[in-house]
Motif scaffolding. Structure first.
Motif, PDB file in Angstrom:
ATOM      1  N   MET A 121       0.901  -1.118   0.132  1.00 20.36           N
ATOM      2  CA  MET A 121       0.098   0.097   0.130  1.00 20.36           C
ATOM      3  C   MET A 121       0.950   1.329  -0.051  1.00 20.36           C
ATOM      4  SD  MET A 121      -3.446  -0.707   2.162  1.00 20.36           S
ATOM      5  CE  MET A 121      -2.915  -1.238   3.686  1.00 20.36           C
ATOM      6  N   LEU A 122       1.909   1.130   0.650  1.00 22.54           N
ATOM      7  CA  LEU A 122       3.074   2.653   0.700  1.00 22.54           C
ATOM      8  C   LEU A 122       3.312   2.874  -0.527  1.00 22.54           C
ATOM      9  CD1 LEU A 122       5.109   1.931   3.792  1.00 22.54           C
ATOM     10  CD2 LEU A 122       3.675   3.900   3.372  1.00 22.54           C
ATOM     11  N   ARG A 123       3.774   1.566  -1.346  1.00 18.46           N
ATOM     12  CA  ARG A 123       4.162   1.937  -2.988  1.00 18.46           C
ATOM     13  C   ARG A 123       2.822   2.254  -3.630  1.00 18.46           C
ATOM     14  NH1 ARG A 123       6.685  -3.007  -1.678  1.00 18.46           N
ATOM     15  NH2 ARG A 123       5.107  -4.001  -2.832  1.00 18.46           N
ATOM     16  N   GLY A 124       1.917   1.640  -3.506  1.00 18.96           N
ATOM     17  CA  GLY A 124       0.673   1.876  -4.338  1.00 18.96           C
ATOM     18  C   GLY A 124      -0.171   3.123  -4.309  1.00 18.96           C
ATOM     19  N   VAL A 125       0.052   3.746  -3.196  1.00 21.33           N
ATOM     20  CA  VAL A 125      -0.713   5.062  -3.053  1.00 21.33           C
ATOM     21  C   VAL A 125      -0.152   6.186  -3.873  1.00 21.33           C
ATOM     22  CG1 VAL A 125      -1.650   4.771  -0.491  1.00 21.33           C
ATOM     23  CG2 VAL A 125       0.611   5.757  -1.024  1.00 21.33           C
ATOM     24  N   ASP A 126       1.229   6.057  -4.077  1.00 23.60           N
ATOM     25  CA  ASP A 126       1.701   6.988  -5.068  1.00 23.60           C
ATOM     26  C   ASP A 126       1.461   6.682  -6.408  1.00 23.60           C
ATOM     27  OD1 ASP A 126       3.187   8.635  -3.098  1.00 23.60           O
ATOM     28  OD2 ASP A 126       4.628   6.988  -3.011  1.00 23.60           O
ATOM     29  N   ILE A 127       1.287   5.393  -6.948  1.00 21.06           N
ATOM     30  CA  ILE A 127       0.919   4.824  -8.314  1.00 21.06           C
ATOM     31  C   ILE A 127      -0.568   5.460  -8.502  1.00 21.06           C
ATOM     32  CG2 ILE A 127       0.475   2.932  -9.516  1.00 21.06           C
ATOM     33  CD1 ILE A 127       2.819   1.598  -8.039  1.00 21.06           C
ATOM     34  N   ILE A 128      -1.254   5.115  -7.485  1.00 21.72           N
ATOM     35  CA  ILE A 128      -2.622   5.837  -7.721  1.00 21.72           C
ATOM     36  C   ILE A 128      -2.608   7.352  -7.859  1.00 21.72           C
ATOM     37  CG2 ILE A 128      -4.805   6.181  -6.444  1.00 21.72           C
ATOM     38  CD1 ILE A 128      -4.357   3.387  -5.074  1.00 21.72           C
ATOM     39  N   ALA A 129      -2.044   7.903  -7.115  1.00 30.55           N
ATOM     40  CA  ALA A 129      -1.793   9.464  -7.052  1.00 30.55           C
ATOM     41  C   ALA A 129      -1.289   9.896  -8.525  1.00 30.55           C
ATOM     42  CB  ALA A 129      -0.811   9.992  -5.871  1.00 30.55           C
ATOM     43  N   ARG A 130      -0.152   9.194  -8.891  1.00 23.53           N
ATOM     44  CA  ARG A 130       0.205   9.490 -10.373  1.00 23.53           C
ATOM     45  C   ARG A 130      -0.798   9.110 -11.523  1.00 23.53           C
ATOM     46  NH1 ARG A 130       5.282   7.298  -8.231  1.00 23.53           N
ATOM     47  NH2 ARG A 130       4.728   5.342  -9.226  1.00 23.53           N
ATOM     48  N   GLY A 131      -1.687   8.358 -11.189  1.00 23.79           N
ATOM     49  CA  GLY A 131      -2.707   7.998 -12.273  1.00 23.79           C
ATOM     50  C   GLY A 131      -3.990   9.031 -12.107  1.00 23.79           C
ATOM     51  N   GLU A 132      -3.787  10.173 -11.219  1.00 22.44           N
ATOM     52  CA  GLU A 132      -4.560  11.275 -11.134  1.00 22.44           C
ATOM     53  C   GLU A 132      -6.149  10.697 -10.409  1.00 22.44           C
ATOM     54  OE1 GLU A 132      -5.077  13.594 -14.433  1.00 22.44           O
ATOM     55  OE2 GLU A 132      -2.815  13.801 -14.571  1.00 22.44           O
ATOM     56  N   LEU A 133      -5.917   9.904  -9.633  1.00 27.18           N
ATOM     57  CA  LEU A 133      -7.005   9.066  -8.767  1.00 27.18           C
ATOM     58  C   LEU A 133      -6.742   9.510  -7.275  1.00 27.18           C
ATOM     59  CD1 LEU A 133      -7.530   5.733 -10.317  1.00 27.18           C
ATOM     60  CD2 LEU A 133      -8.937   7.721 -10.642  1.00 27.18           C
ATOM     61  N   GLU A 134      -7.732   9.749  -6.518  1.00 27.35           N
ATOM     62  CA  GLU A 134      -7.430  10.080  -5.200  1.00 27.35           C
ATOM     63  C   GLU A 134      -6.980   8.504  -4.265  1.00 27.35           C
ATOM     64  OE1 GLU A 134      -9.951  11.478  -1.087  1.00 27.35           O
ATOM     65  OE2 GLU A 134     -10.815  11.878  -3.013  1.00 27.35           O
ATOM     66  N   PRO A 135      -6.085   8.563  -3.585  1.00 33.17           N
ATOM     67  CA  PRO A 135      -6.037   7.104  -3.037  1.00 33.17           C
ATOM     68  C   PRO A 135      -6.300   7.503  -1.611  1.00 33.17           C
ATOM     69  CG  PRO A 135      -3.790   8.477  -3.216  1.00 33.17           C
ATOM     70  CD  PRO A 135      -4.824   9.409  -3.796  1.00 33.17           C
ATOM     71  N   ARG A 136      -6.711   6.430  -0.959  1.00 32.49           N
ATOM     72  CA  ARG A 136      -7.672   6.276   0.436  1.00 32.49           C
ATOM     73  C   ARG A 136      -6.711   4.979   0.994  1.00 32.49           C
ATOM     74  NH1 ARG A 136      -9.219  11.113   2.575  1.00 32.49           N
ATOM     75  NH2 ARG A 136     -10.112   9.951   3.863  1.00 32.49           N
ATOM     76  N   VAL A 137      -6.763   4.976   2.379  1.00 34.95           N
ATOM     77  CA  VAL A 137      -6.242   3.735   2.778  1.00 34.95           C
ATOM     78  C   VAL A 137      -7.086   3.378   3.996  1.00 34.95           C
ATOM     79  CG1 VAL A 137      -4.238   2.497   3.947  1.00 34.95           C
ATOM     80  CG2 VAL A 137      -3.794   4.081   2.327  1.00 34.95           C
ATOM     81  N   ILE A 138      -7.652   2.062   3.829  1.00 36.07           N
ATOM     82  CA  ILE A 138      -8.517   1.487   4.859  1.00 36.07           C
ATOM     83  C   ILE A 138      -7.917   0.620   5.850  1.00 36.07           C
ATOM     84  CG2 ILE A 138     -10.334  -0.073   5.391  1.00 36.07           C
ATOM     85  CD1 ILE A 138     -11.659   0.562   2.422  1.00 36.07           C
ATOM     86  N   VAL A 139      -7.891   1.180   7.160  1.00 39.18           N
ATOM     87  CA  VAL A 139      -6.900   0.456   8.165  1.00 39.18           C
ATOM     88  C   VAL A 139      -7.788  -0.778   8.775  1.00 39.18           C
ATOM     89  CG1 VAL A 139      -5.781   0.723  10.287  1.00 39.18           C
ATOM     90  CG2 VAL A 139      -5.490   2.643   8.438  1.00 39.18           C
ATOM     91  N   ILE A 140      -7.524  -1.868   8.624  1.00 38.43           N
ATOM     92  CA  ILE A 140      -8.284  -2.846   9.229  1.00 38.43           C
ATOM     93  C   ILE A 140      -7.643  -3.366  10.408  1.00 38.43           C
ATOM     94  CG2 ILE A 140      -9.126  -5.136   8.920  1.00 38.43           C
ATOM     95  CD1 ILE A 140      -8.750  -4.731   5.773  1.00 38.43           C
ATOM     96  N   PRO A 141      -8.323  -3.134  11.578  1.00 38.65           N
ATOM     97  CA  PRO A 141      -8.082  -3.525  12.918  1.00 38.65           C
ATOM     98  C   PRO A 141      -7.668  -5.226  13.096  1.00 38.65           C
ATOM     99  CG  PRO A 141     -10.317  -3.163  13.196  1.00 38.65           C
ATOM    100  CD  PRO A 141      -9.796  -2.951  11.826  1.00 38.65           C
ATOM    101  N   GLY A 142      -6.463  -5.188  13.940  1.00 40.49           N
ATOM    102  CA  GLY A 142      -6.097  -6.573  14.203  1.00 40.49           C
ATOM    103  C   GLY A 142      -5.375  -7.368  13.075  1.00 40.49           C
ATOM    104  N   GLY A 143      -4.895  -6.569  12.086  1.00 38.87           N
ATOM    105  CA  GLY A 143      -4.209  -7.315  11.117  1.00 38.87           C
ATOM    106  C   GLY A 143      -4.991  -8.132  10.223  1.00 38.87           C
TER     107      GLY A 143
END
Length: 196
Positions: free
Chosen positions: A106-128
């Motif tokens: 996800m750390l790598r992917g958020v930048d790829i999404i942003a470069r694609g001119e989409l808004e990246p969001r990250v869902i944090v799922i508790p407990g892994g």
């Protein structure tokens, strides 16, 4: 994307390896250029996609009534997949597994999404947990609450940096401050002020 079968994929039900087996790649089936479940998700007409790692996550979310989930067929999101999502949505909410591999992806992917001119969001799922486990245990409404509380790309990076050090020590706080300042220095002034 057009409701035609291009390959087969399977997942082992126990702990055997490899966990997933797919058809070999061909001119038609290139994992880096396809998204599992896109044929159904694009028909949802929502302005965002939920992107997961695997088939089972997408299947569970769809069974729970969350029909705009897709899978990247592994952990490496590609610019081609982002372009494909961009044809149908404006935002991408990441819901990868809570393990270290999923977090790094996800750390790598958020930048790829942003470069694609989409808004990246990250869902944090508790407990892994992964999305499949979470939605089966807690239901669609609880999962959608996590989506509503999703983090911006910058907030996700800042939280990841903070979790990588011991903030109870001077050295840990110094490392975090240094890493965070580097990230914040790369932002536009208005966005920088928000996170400072």
């Amino acid at each position: 994307a057009n409701n035609r079968v291009i390959a087969f994929g399977g997942r082992v039900m126990g702990d055997a390896k490899p966990k997933y087996l797919n058809s070999p790649e061909t001119k038609v089936f290139d994992k880096s250029r396809n998204l599992y479940g896109l044929n159904i998700a694009r028909a949802s007409r929502k302005d965002y996609f939920l992107i997961c790692e695997g088939y089972m996550d997408v299947i569970s979310l769809h069974q729970a009534g969350i029909d705009n989930a897709v899978a990247s067929l592994g952990t490496a999101l590609t610019s081609q997949q982002v372009r494909l999502m961009g044809r149908f949505a404006k935002r991408v909410c990441y819901a990868y597994d809570g393990d270290s591999a999923g977090q790094k992806a996800m750390l790598r992917g958020v930048d790829i999404i942003a470069r694609g001119e989409l808004e990246p969001r990250v869902i944090v799922i508790p407990g892994g947990l992964d999305p499949d486990e979470f939605v089966r245990a807690n239901g669609a409404e609880a999962f959608l609450k996590l989506k509503d509380a999703s983090l911006t790309a910058v907030m996700f990076k800042l939280e990841t940096m903070a979790n990588a050090v011991d903030l109870n020590t001077a050295d840990g706080r110094q490392k975090y401050a240094s890493d965070a300042c580097r990230l914040l220095a790369s932002l536009e002034p208005v966005e920088r002020d928000r996170y400072i």
